[in-house]
Motif scaffolding. Structure first.
Motif, PDB file in Angstrom:
ATOM      1  N   ALA A  27       4.731  30.021   2.374  1.00 17.80           N
ATOM      2  CA  ALA A  27       4.590  31.280   3.141  1.00 17.80           C
ATOM      3  C   ALA A  27       5.476  31.114   4.363  1.00 17.80           C
ATOM      4  O   ALA A  27       5.684  29.986   4.834  1.00 17.80           O
ATOM      5  CB  ALA A  27       3.150  31.532   3.559  1.00 17.80           C
ATOM      6  N   TYR A  28       6.000  32.222   4.841  1.00 16.69           N
ATOM      7  CA  TYR A  28       6.919  32.148   5.993  1.00 16.69           C
ATOM      8  C   TYR A  28       6.561  33.170   7.061  1.00 16.69           C
ATOM      9  O   TYR A  28       7.265  33.299   8.043  1.00 16.69           O
ATOM     10  CB  TYR A  28       8.370  32.420   5.560  1.00 16.69           C
ATOM     11  N   ASP A  29       5.489  33.943   6.821  1.00 22.18           N
ATOM     12  CA  ASP A  29       5.142  34.967   7.805  1.00 22.18           C
ATOM     13  C   ASP A  29       3.624  35.187   7.818  1.00 22.18           C
ATOM     14  O   ASP A  29       2.887  34.663   6.984  1.00 22.18           O
ATOM     15  CB  ASP A  29       5.901  36.284   7.549  1.00 22.18           C
ATOM     16  N   TYR A  30       3.192  35.975   8.793  1.00 25.41           N
ATOM     17  CA  TYR A  30       1.769  36.183   9.052  1.00 25.41           C
ATOM     18  C   TYR A  30       1.041  36.853   7.868  1.00 25.41           C
ATOM     19  O   TYR A  30       0.035  36.310   7.390  1.00 25.41           O
ATOM     20  CB  TYR A  30       1.641  36.988  10.347  1.00 25.41           C
ATOM     21  N   PRO A  31       1.538  37.997   7.363  1.00 24.60           N
ATOM     22  CA  PRO A  31       0.756  38.647   6.291  1.00 24.60           C
ATOM     23  C   PRO A  31       0.661  37.795   5.036  1.00 24.60           C
ATOM     24  O   PRO A  31      -0.412  37.696   4.423  1.00 24.60           O
ATOM     25  CB  PRO A  31       1.509  39.962   6.019  1.00 24.60           C
ATOM     26  N   MET A  32       1.757  37.174   4.639  1.00 28.52           N
ATOM     27  CA  MET A  32       1.722  36.359   3.411  1.00 28.52           C
ATOM     28  C   MET A  32       0.708  35.222   3.556  1.00 28.52           C
ATOM     29  O   MET A  32      -0.080  34.942   2.646  1.00 28.52           O
ATOM     30  CB  MET A  32       3.117  35.808   3.108  1.00 28.52           C
ATOM     31  N   ALA A  33       0.739  34.560   4.721  1.00 31.40           N
ATOM     32  CA  ALA A  33      -0.182  33.436   4.939  1.00 31.40           C
ATOM     33  C   ALA A  33      -1.635  33.920   4.934  1.00 31.40           C
ATOM     34  O   ALA A  33      -2.524  33.272   4.379  1.00 31.40           O
ATOM     35  CB  ALA A  33       0.160  32.742   6.252  1.00 31.40           C
ATOM     36  N   GLU A  42      -5.043  26.285  -1.066  1.00 29.56           N
ATOM     37  CA  GLU A  42      -5.465  25.157  -0.209  1.00 29.56           C
ATOM     38  C   GLU A  42      -4.369  24.643   0.726  1.00 29.56           C
ATOM     39  O   GLU A  42      -4.652  24.160   1.815  1.00 29.56           O
ATOM     40  CB  GLU A  42      -5.949  24.017  -1.110  1.00 29.56           C
ATOM     41  N   MET A  43      -3.124  24.701   0.253  1.00 37.84           N
ATOM     42  CA  MET A  43      -2.017  24.230   1.094  1.00 37.84           C
ATOM     43  C   MET A  43      -0.946  25.305   1.170  1.00 37.84           C
ATOM     44  O   MET A  43      -0.700  26.022   0.199  1.00 37.84           O
ATOM     45  CB  MET A  43      -1.368  22.970   0.500  1.00 37.84           C
ATOM     46  N   ILE A  44      -0.305  25.398   2.343  1.00 38.03           N
ATOM     47  CA  ILE A  44       0.855  26.278   2.500  1.00 38.03           C
ATOM     48  C   ILE A  44       2.014  25.416   2.980  1.00 38.03           C
ATOM     49  O   ILE A  44       1.855  24.602   3.894  1.00 38.03           O
ATOM     50  CB  ILE A  44       0.580  27.405   3.517  1.00 38.03           C
ATOM     51  N   LEU A  45       3.174  25.605   2.342  1.00 40.11           N
ATOM     52  CA  LEU A  45       4.409  25.002   2.830  1.00 40.11           C
ATOM     53  C   LEU A  45       5.232  26.090   3.506  1.00 40.11           C
ATOM     54  O   LEU A  45       5.544  27.108   2.887  1.00 40.11           O
ATOM     55  CB  LEU A  45       5.227  24.432   1.657  1.00 40.11           C
ATOM     56  N   VAL A  46       5.528  25.885   4.789  1.00 40.96           N
ATOM     57  CA  VAL A  46       6.510  26.778   5.421  1.00 40.96           C
ATOM     58  C   VAL A  46       7.859  26.143   5.093  1.00 40.96           C
ATOM     59  O   VAL A  46       8.353  25.260   5.789  1.00 40.96           O
ATOM     60  CB  VAL A  46       6.293  26.896   6.938  1.00 40.96           C
ATOM     61  N   GLY A  47       8.396  26.536   3.941  1.00 43.52           N
ATOM     62  CA  GLY A  47       9.579  25.881   3.403  1.00 43.52           C
ATOM     63  C   GLY A  47      10.858  26.387   4.046  1.00 43.52           C
ATOM     64  O   GLY A  47      10.919  27.536   4.495  1.00 43.52           O
ATOM     65  N   VAL A  75       2.765  31.535  10.526  1.00 38.22           N
ATOM     66  CA  VAL A  75       1.852  31.078   9.467  1.00 38.22           C
ATOM     67  C   VAL A  75       0.612  30.415  10.065  1.00 38.22           C
ATOM     68  O   VAL A  75      -0.516  30.681   9.639  1.00 38.22           O
ATOM     69  CB  VAL A  75       2.594  30.114   8.502  1.00 38.22           C
ATOM     70  N   THR A  76       0.798  29.570  11.081  1.00 46.48           N
ATOM     71  CA  THR A  76      -0.400  28.889  11.635  1.00 46.48           C
ATOM     72  C   THR A  76      -1.273  29.881  12.412  1.00 46.48           C
ATOM     73  O   THR A  76      -2.477  29.692  12.502  1.00 46.48           O
ATOM     74  CB  THR A  76      -0.023  27.672  12.514  1.00 46.48           C
ATOM     75  N   ARG A  77      -0.657  30.965  12.954  1.00 44.04           N
ATOM     76  CA  ARG A  77      -1.480  31.999  13.609  1.00 44.04           C
ATOM     77  C   ARG A  77      -2.364  32.718  12.587  1.00 44.04           C
ATOM     78  O   ARG A  77      -3.430  33.208  12.911  1.00 44.04           O
ATOM     79  CB  ARG A  77      -0.593  33.025  14.325  1.00 44.04           C
ATOM     80  N   ALA A  78      -1.879  32.772  11.346  1.00 39.64           N
ATOM     81  CA  ALA A  78      -2.594  33.535  10.316  1.00 39.64           C
ATOM     82  C   ALA A  78      -3.664  32.723   9.603  1.00 39.64           C
ATOM     83  O   ALA A  78      -4.495  33.276   8.898  1.00 39.64           O
ATOM     84  CB  ALA A  78      -1.587  34.046   9.279  1.00 39.64           C
ATOM     85  N   THR A  79      -3.631  31.402   9.733  1.00 38.81           N
ATOM     86  CA  THR A  79      -4.510  30.561   8.917  1.00 38.81           C
ATOM     87  C   THR A  79      -5.501  29.793   9.789  1.00 38.81           C
ATOM     88  O   THR A  79      -5.174  29.391  10.898  1.00 38.81           O
ATOM     89  CB  THR A  79      -3.674  29.537   8.108  1.00 38.81           C
ATOM     90  N   GLU A  80      -6.696  29.624   9.232  1.00 38.82           N
ATOM     91  CA  GLU A  80      -7.709  28.837   9.947  1.00 38.82           C
ATOM     92  C   GLU A  80      -8.100  27.586   9.188  1.00 38.82           C
ATOM     93  O   GLU A  80      -8.410  26.562   9.787  1.00 38.82           O
ATOM     94  CB  GLU A  80      -8.961  29.694  10.182  1.00 38.82           C
TER      95      GLU A  80
END
Ligand code: KIV
Length: 279
Positions: A27-33, A42-47, A75-80
């Motif tokens: 994921a690279y942006d807020y909505p996708m994340a 479970e895991m997101i790569l900001v590739g 991405v980190t703003r979107a995920t907890e």
């Protein structure tokens, strides 16, 4: 938000021990994340693949640390609760170990990631060790490593003969010895991935490495049909959102041209008595 505790390295190790596969997407942006976390990924790569899928470069090489930090912070703003890995871009770790530690530290400190990923096996093991010694968890990435595509002769699967497969096995050993807490295999034969998986103590994840690994990564834009320029063999499409977008935008255009939009439902009213005072 997914209903679960924050995912950490202990979780990833416990799932490996239980034989439960890990689901991992970019994921690279807020909505996708946000949507990925809601779906339970479970895991997101900001590739650095975001340089191509999101920023429109024709390879990952032009991507800068500043571009990566901008995408990663969204991405980190979107995920907890999701475990977020920041991907170290080209030349942010290759030239110099101290620069590598500083840039890995930017992902952790400035962007709030849980780990970083970098490409390379035996040659990069001393850099991995230096970053790990600075207290930063590292995912090693070997096989088809896009930042070295020029050296590898293009974007080709790796380890398809015994000689190069032995090289990959040695790369995985070197990364584990250097302290990588996990290793990602990209575009390698299922049989080679299985050998690495069977002889490693750390989680082995795959993108195009077959099923005998601890989890699967894919690029979200590929599985959702948001990137159509090319499709690697290992990509499975689960949606055609790009086509849905074109259809929706074309319908909007038609309704604007035909005067159907906006209708009263999408317009603001005004009480008659106020209107009468106006005209
Ligand atoms: O940048 C990325 O998305 C990656 C994957 C292709 C492994 O590094």
């Amino acid at each position: 938000m997914a209903d679960r505790d924050k995912i950490d390295i202990n979780y990833l190790y416990s799932k490996k021990a239980e034989g439960e596969k890990i689901s991992w997407l970019t994921a690279y942006d807020y909505p996708m994340a946000k949507y990925e976390e809601e779906a339970g990924i479970e895991m997101i790569l900001v590739g650095d693949s975001g340089g191509m899928t999101q920023l429109g470069y024709d390879s990952t090489l032009p991507v800068t640390m500043d571009e990566m930090t901008m995408m990663t912070k969204a991405v980190t703003r979107a995920t907890e609760t999701t475990f977020v890995v920041g991907d170290m871009p080209y030349m942010s770790y290759q030239p110099d170990r101290s620069e590598a530690i500083k840039n890995a530290g930017r992902f952790m400190g400035e962007c709030g990631t849980d780990a970083v990923k970098l490409e390379g096996g035996r040659r990069m093991a001393p850099t991995v060790e230096a970053i790990v010694n600075a207290g930063i968890p590292v995912v090693g990435h070997i096989g088809m490593t896009p930042q070295s595509a020029a050296l590898l002769g293009g974007y080709k699967s790796q380890g398809r003969d015994a000689e190069t497969a032995k090289g990959l096995i040695a790369d995985a050993r070197a990364l584990e010895d250097a302290g990588s807490f996990a290793i990602l295999l990209e575009a390698v034969p299922t049989r080679v991935a299985k050998i690495i998986y069977e002889e490693s103590q750390v989680p082995i994840y795959g993108i195009g490495a077959g099923k005998h690994v601890d989890g699967q990564l894919l690029i979200a834009h590929d599985i959702l049909g948001l990137f159509e320029l090319f499709k690697p063999r290992f990509v499975k499409r689960y949606a055609a959102l790009g086509r849905d977008m074109v259809d929706a935008v074309a319908r909007f255009k038609e309704e604007v041209k035909g005067g159907e939009f906006p209708d009263p439902e999408h317009s603001y009213g005004m009480p008659d008595e106020e209107y009468d005072k106006l005209v």
